[in-house]
Design an enzyme around this catalytic site. Structure first.
Site, mmCIF file in Angstrom:
data_model
loop_
_atom_site.group_PDB
_atom_site.id
_atom_site.type_symbol
_atom_site.label_atom_id
_atom_site.label_comp_id
_atom_site.label_asym_id
_atom_site.label_seq_id
_atom_site.Cartn_x
_atom_site.Cartn_y
_atom_site.Cartn_z
ATOM 1 N N ASP A 3 -3.612 3.289 -4.049
ATOM 2 C CA ASP A 3 -2.792 2.087 -3.882
ATOM 3 C C ASP A 3 -1.335 2.408 -4.195
ATOM 4 O O ASP A 3 -1.030 3.146 -5.141
ATOM 5 C CB ASP A 3 -3.282 0.973 -4.816
ATOM 6 N N GLU A 4 -0.444 1.828 -3.430
ATOM 7 C CA GLU A 4 0.986 2.018 -3.627
ATOM 8 C C GLU A 4 1.643 0.676 -3.947
ATOM 9 O O GLU A 4 1.020 -0.382 -3.825
ATOM 10 C CB GLU A 4 1.620 2.637 -2.377
#
Length: 878
Positions: free
Chosen positions: A555-556
């Site tokens: 996840d960013e």
């Protein structure tokens, strides 16, 4: 603020208290030598305030227009504060969790601010006039998003004053309904207005799941007693039942004969048989199990042939897992109230090699005992992959040797603004750090979990989400930095640091955090990752459970690193590999994936983050979880990544997210951003091999029809690697709540993971378009599906729920469908054959045995668990 200004007294003695207060203030400065006693008195006053403060939380309108500006959807909440005693102090602070971003506050006497994530604070402002009993104070909040069920409200508000110990506001502490065992939030006002509270858009067509709505939905699910005979969940590939319906009596248990395998590999399945009443005994029925060479019926891993006849039980299996599953099928054939099983031949093999369940213990911690029970039930229904989510913003849940801060600090949420002893409270956790939602697994705990997984033929796939969703790790390593820096060891202080201390980037994650992302430009971040993976690998090896797959998360966070000096320097020094800040997340994923591959570990991650990488920079073997909503459209990214040669695991939230409500009912907990109702029937209807085809018979999360076009079809030879269910724990604060959300719909997931139904729409590799009008799903297929659902529902009700009761699983008892027609009450259930009760005019509960004349009296209905010990939630019949 001067501590002498605190006052909290009951109204009858207000005049006396005023005189006392004036005298107290006059002498305050001369009594500084009695600070200890004064502090104790102040603490008592704070405690009394927390006990007397009454909080009421009401969702006012989900369809607000304007107050949130460009934020899109917006809703309003009214918080009412009152006390049973007068309070003049103005130096207290009231902390509470609110999941949605705050946009506007309307209050004469209070200011409200967001601290970080979902933690907010109410403080008196200059207009505050104190509390007087009988005079409530209102605060209206406008927030971005929607609040479509009651259980998005969070419990455990707490008050703070200066250096005193924080105290929970008792009116917000959850209680338990004595009849259902379900959590009750006492400060929460029940939804009463379908249009303003339940409805979340102007165009939504989702109906509140009233008793009347459920009754209509359940009409085609009827009690069919014969459906359980010879039935197994999940359904085998081929089944031949003796035409004469003869049975084998296992009254004296079973006697095991093994050829080519050790008893230890079957011990868990044998233990389950014993718990059902079929222990191993010398005079028991013969159960002969052999490993065989590859044959037509045993061509696939985990396959088996089970034969039950006059001379006993015979199993031929392709491998140890196949033999194990054969015994689980033997257990599935049995009823708790019957020692006989049918003469039958089962030829079986799995649809997918990957049949997974994701369990999040990071957002809220859950006990080792729960995980062991989940593993046991996974294996009972032939699920074989546990995606174990151990790290996220709200908590780090596993001991890592050499990094004690991860658990000393990152596993607890408490009121410590410096975050030197714990991370900030979130998700209604309260201020203390020692509750059920706090905690971690010691190395011994984790080894026990791995040992149980081995015994049940389940692979554990650990995950600490990175680089986003990493706040617990980031703050733990910052605390470590401060400790070593204070001791003068600058090198050690920075060894595992995950944040650029000069980073001026401003961002907000999806959960409203401003500081939850690992800085991917620091070499120390990779030293940290390597340390964690190495220690994980070591404990897996010690437990004889090799770490062959690790889930990066991937996840960013949009906006992270933009103003990081470390990243500015990194981009200059690595311009050939990373061209811009937007490419940094992909660089991190690629580098960690390479690190894993070098250790012999296959990387996995969520599809959106993995999709940002360059295929040429990734290892040969990669798993991607395709978690997009169907309408996004999910199939595009899933097909694209499968065509890359990656192992795509279907994680479609419309059907596989078990933190979503079972029914569209405000009293059913869970998020609903992809589906407002995910009951067992919907999971049963899921067709993982053909994602776009669901547009033919499902609607989106607002109940609206949609169309999907498969313009990037799967290439020849490409298929999905498996399917996975998901339990995110933001709204689950107890082990019972987790079990409630998982069971019984986990059985429907197992059905689809193991067995491909004949009614599923075959995938069209030429590409096709799907909608309600496209006609790929024929009337005959629909009839076959509904017929198989009726069989499944009867087996769950007739056999499996009783087994879950025996295993002490707190499954959801379904709400009852009911309708009053000309004064006659008719009732039904999604799982027929469970007992139903009804209540007239608030009187005693009575057993429902069929249509009953109730006239115009008020009626409540509820169901009873299979073992008769629990009651489900009741509904009113209009």
């Amino acid at each position: 603020m001067n501590r002498c200004h605190w006052s909290l007294v009951s109204r009858p003695v207000a005049a006396l208290a005023l005189l006392w207060l004036m005298a107290f203030l006059t002498g305050c400065e001369s009594r500084q030598d009695s600070r200890l006693n004064e502090a104790s008195s102040d603490q008592d006053q704070l405690n009394a305030f927390a006990e007397s403060l009454q909080v009421t939380y009401t969702v006012v309108n989900n369809l607000e227009k304007g107050p949130c500006g460009s934020a899109g959807r917006c809703f309003s909440v009214r918080i009412v504060l009152s006390t049973t005693k007068s309070v003049s102090a103005d130096d207290w602070q009231l902390y509470f969790s609110q999941l949605f971003p705050l946009h506007q506050v309307i209050s004469d006497e209070f200011s409200v601010e967001t601290i970080n994530g979902d933690l907010n604070r109410i403080v008196p402002n200059e207009n505050y006039r104190g509390f007087i009993p009988g005079e409530p104070k209102e605060i209206t909040l406008y927030l971005a998003g929607t609040h479509g069920n009651e259980y998005e409200a969070m419990p455990n508000y707490y008050v703070v004053r200066d250096s005193l110990q924080p105290r929970l506001v008792l009116s917000t502490v959850p209680t338990t309904d004595p009849e259902t065992g379900l959590e009750v939030l006492p400060h929460l006002s029940s939804f009463t207005d379908p249009d303003r509270q339940f409805r979340i858009t102007d165009t939504e067509k989702i109906e509140w799941a009233t008793a009347e709505i459920l009754y209509q939905r359940n009409l085609d699910t009827v009690h069919t007693p014969q459906a359980t005979f010879g039935a197994v969940i999940p359904q085998p590939l081929k089944t031949e039942i003796d035409p004469a319906k003869r049975e084998l009596d296992l009254t004296h248990g079973i006697s095991l004969e093994l050829d080519g395998l050790e008893r230890e590999t079957l011990a868990a399945a044998l233990g389950r048989l014993a718990s059902l009443g079929f222990p191993e005994r010398e005079d028991g029925v013969s159960v002969s199990i052999s490993l065989r060479e590859v044959t037509k019926d045993l061509a696939d891993a985990e396959s088996y042939v089970l034969l039950i006849a006059e001379r006993g039980v015979t199993v031929d299996a392709a491998d140890e897992a196949g033999a194990f599953y054969a015994l689980q099928s033997l257990a599935a054939l049995a009823h708790l109230d019957d020692t006989k099983v049918p003469f039958i031949k089962i030829v079986d093999s799995p649809r997918y090699a990957f049949r997974g369940l994701h369990v999040d213990v990071a957002r809220n911690f859950h006990s080792k005992e729960l995980i062991l029970r989940i593993i046991e039930q996974m294996s009972a229904y032939k699920l074989n992959k546990l995606h174990f989510h151990l790290g996220d913003d709200e908590g780090w849940r596993m001991e890592i040797p050499g990094l004690p801060e991860l658990t000393d600090i990152g596993s607890k949420r408490c009121h410590d603004p410096s975050e030197s002893s714990c991370v900030l409270p979130q998700l209604g956790s309260g201020p203390f750090g020692d509750t059920e939602v706090d905690g971690y697994y010691s190395l011994a705990d984790y080894r026990e979990i791995l040992a149980a997984a081995n015994a049940h033929h389940v692979q554990v796939i650990p995950s600490f989400d990175m680089p986003g969703h990493s706040r617990a790790a980031v703050k733990s390593m910052e605390a470590r930095f401060r400790t070593y820096e204070a001791n003068g060891d600058a090198t050690e202080a920075r060894r595992y640091l995950l944040s650029d201390l000069e980073d001026a980037s401003e961002y907000s994650s999806i959960q409203n955090y401003t500081d939850n992302t690992i800085n991917v430009c620091l070499e120390s971040s990779y030293v940290f990752v390597e340390k964690v993976i190495s220690e994980l690998q070591k404990v897996h090896e010690e437990a004889d459970h090799p770490l062959t797959k690790y889930h990066i998360g991937a996840d960013e966070t949009a906006g992270a690193w933009k103003d990081s000096p470390a990243c500015e320097q990194f981009l200059v020094e690595n311009a050939e590999r990373v061209s811009s800040t937007s490419k940094l997340g992909a660089y991190f994923i690629e580098r960690v994936a390479e690190m894993l591959a070098d250790k012999g570990i296959n990387p996995a991650g969520w599809g959106d983050g993995m999709g940002h990488t360059e295929v040429s920079n990734m290892p040969a073997v990669v798993q991607s979880n395709a978690w997009g909503r169907l309408i996004d459209p999910a199939h595009v990214a899933a097909h694209r990544q499968a065509n890359n040669g990656w192992d795509v695991v279907v994680s479609t939230p419309d059907a596989t997210y078990f933190d979503f409500p079972y029914e569209a009912d405000p009293k059913e907990r869970g998020y609903y951003w992809a589906s407002r109702q995910t009951n067992s029937r919907k999971v049963f209807e899921f067709m993982p091999d053909n994602l776009p085809a669901h547009a033919e018979f499902w609607t989106d999360s607002e109940g609206l029809d949609f169309a999907l076009h498969d313009r990037e079809p799967l290439l020849a030879g490409r298929r999905f690697a498996g399917v996975q269910g998901h339990l995110w724990s933001e709204t689950m604060r107890s082990d019972q709540q987790v079990e409630y959300m998982l069971f019984p719909r986990l059985l429907a997931l197992a059905e689809r993971a193991w067995h491909r139904a004949s009614w599923e729409v075959p995938y069209d590799r030429s590409g096709a378009s799907y909608s309600k009008a496209s006609g790929h799903f024929s009337a005959d297929q629909r009839d076959d599906r509904d017929r198989e659902w009726n069989q499944f529902a009867n087996v769950v009700a007739g056999k499996e729920l009783a087994k879950l009761d025996l295993a002490d699983i707190f499954y959801r008892i379904p709400t009852v469908g009911a309708q009053r027609i000309d004064g006659v009450l008719f009732c039904n259930l999604i799982f027929p054959n469970l007992q139903i009760e009804y209540q007239l005019d608030g009187g005693n509960w009575q057993i429902y045995d069929g249509a009953v004349d109730v006239g115009s009296r008020s009626v409540q209905v509820r169901a009873i668990s299979a073992d008769g010990t629990r009651r489900g939630r009741s509904l009113t019949v209009q």
